[in-house]
Scaffold this active site. Sequence first.
Site, PDB file in Angstrom:
ATOM      1  N   HIS A 152       0.721  21.819   5.583  1.00 22.73           N
ATOM      2  CA  HIS A 152      -0.320  21.471   6.574  1.00 22.73           C
ATOM      3  C   HIS A 152       0.281  21.611   7.981  1.00 22.73           C
ATOM      4  O   HIS A 152       0.418  20.625   8.722  1.00 22.73           O
ATOM      5  CB  HIS A 152      -0.758  20.031   6.299  1.00 22.73           C
ATOM      6  N   GLU A 252      -2.773  26.491   7.527  1.00 24.80           N
ATOM      7  CA  GLU A 252      -2.119  25.920   6.354  1.00 24.80           C
ATOM      8  C   GLU A 252      -2.049  26.953   5.230  1.00 24.80           C
ATOM      9  O   GLU A 252      -3.074  27.486   4.807  1.00 24.80           O
ATOM     10  CB  GLU A 252      -2.903  24.689   5.902  1.00 24.80           C
TER      11      GLU A 252
HETATM   12  O1  LIG Z   1      -6.100  13.132   8.566  1.00 23.05           O
HETATM   13  P1  LIG Z   1      -5.523  13.954   7.441  1.00 23.05           P
HETATM   14  O2  LIG Z   1      -5.681  13.305   6.092  1.00 23.05           O
HETATM   15  O3  LIG Z   1      -4.088  14.307   7.723  1.00 23.05           O
HETATM   16  O4  LIG Z   1      -6.346  15.297   7.372  1.00 23.05           O
HETATM   17  C1  LIG Z   1      -6.488  16.105   8.489  1.00 23.05           C
HETATM   18  C2  LIG Z   1      -7.316  17.355   8.171  1.00 23.05           C
HETATM   19  O5  LIG Z   1      -6.586  18.156   7.251  1.00 23.05           O
HETATM   20  C3  LIG Z   1      -7.170  19.445   7.058  1.00 23.05           C
HETATM   21  O6  LIG Z   1      -6.372  20.163   6.180  1.00 23.05           O
HETATM   22  C4  LIG Z   1      -8.547  19.297   6.470  1.00 23.05           C
HETATM   23  O7  LIG Z   1      -9.118  20.586   6.303  1.00 23.05           O
HETATM   24  C5  LIG Z   1      -9.397  18.418   7.365  1.00 23.05           C
HETATM   25  O8  LIG Z   1     -10.661  18.216   6.765  1.00 23.05           O
HETATM   26  C6  LIG Z   1      -8.696  17.075   7.611  1.00 23.05           C
HETATM   27  O9  LIG Z   1      -9.459  16.304   8.525  1.00 23.05           O
END
Ligand SMILES: O=P(O)(O)OC[C@H]1O[C@@H](O)[C@H](O)[C@@H](O)[C@@H]1O
Length: 280
Positions: A152, A252
């Site tokens: 991510h 990602e």
């Molecule tokens: O706040 P988190 O759990 O780290 O997620 C952040 C974002 O992560 C992304 O990968 C998703 O596509 C989004 O929908 C999400 O809001």
Amino acid sequence: MYALKELENGFVYLEVKNEAAHAKIALQGAHIFKYENYNGELLWLSQISRFETGSAIRGGIPLCWPRFGNLDETLPQHGFARTMIFELIEVKEVSNSLTQVHLRLEDTPKSRKIWNFAFELDVVFEISATLSISMKTTNRDTKEFLLTQAFHTYFQVDDIVKVRIEGLEGMKYLDTLSDTKAVEDQPIEIDKEIDRVYLGVKEDIHLREEHKNISIHAENSNSAIVWNPWAEKCSNMSAMKPDAYKEFVCIESANAFDDFRIVQPNENVHLRATYLTQRC
Ligand SMILES: O=P(O)(O)OC[C@H]1O[C@@H](O)[C@H](O)[C@@H](O)[C@@H]1O
């Protein structure tokens, strides 16, 4: 050189410096939150990110594992690896400009309560003039399991509205904001919230800015997510300043949605991404 460092609250990270790069990797989540080479800083890190046991760092490269997203209601969003403490297996100074860092997570009574499988998750970083990260998931159970996963990665950008993402043209995507499917017809420019899952990804993705290019080379990944929360969502997100959305974009490299994997007992699945930065 490398050193394990501990914050006053007990949060532990590894600091790596070699002739090519400087990096910091938290043992919680095997989470790299700094990588800087001669072209500058690659990763965005929230100025108000918490560094404490049990909450994921906001920025760097959180590992989404064994789930990407929130489709599986039995598991937390993006799985649980990002808040688990990994074991540091080895740091190898391969040369003056390449350091390999190997961390591992195995099932514990705590993970078994969330996801009842025996596993090993091996994460290896190669810190050099490029950054590479790999996850190897081994099924140590007697039954198969389903895996979705992602790096991510929060890329630091000078100005989100000047960013151009190339390499996803012609790809099908799911727009998770409208729950509609479409085909990307041109390089991506961002001037509002974006949350898309691209499928059938085969080529490298390029993040272009006025003075910097980042190339993302993924292996064993056919899906990619492009995400920026924009102003309204950003102001409601944990550990993010209201204006933070201007400073990053997440691209990602994943095995997500239709690109899931079924891992049989004693088999393993690899996912790898390499990031190359260039000044221009
Ligand atoms: O706040 P988190 O759990 O780290 O997620 C952040 C974002 O992560 C992304 O990968 C998703 O596509 C989004 O929908 C999400 O809001």
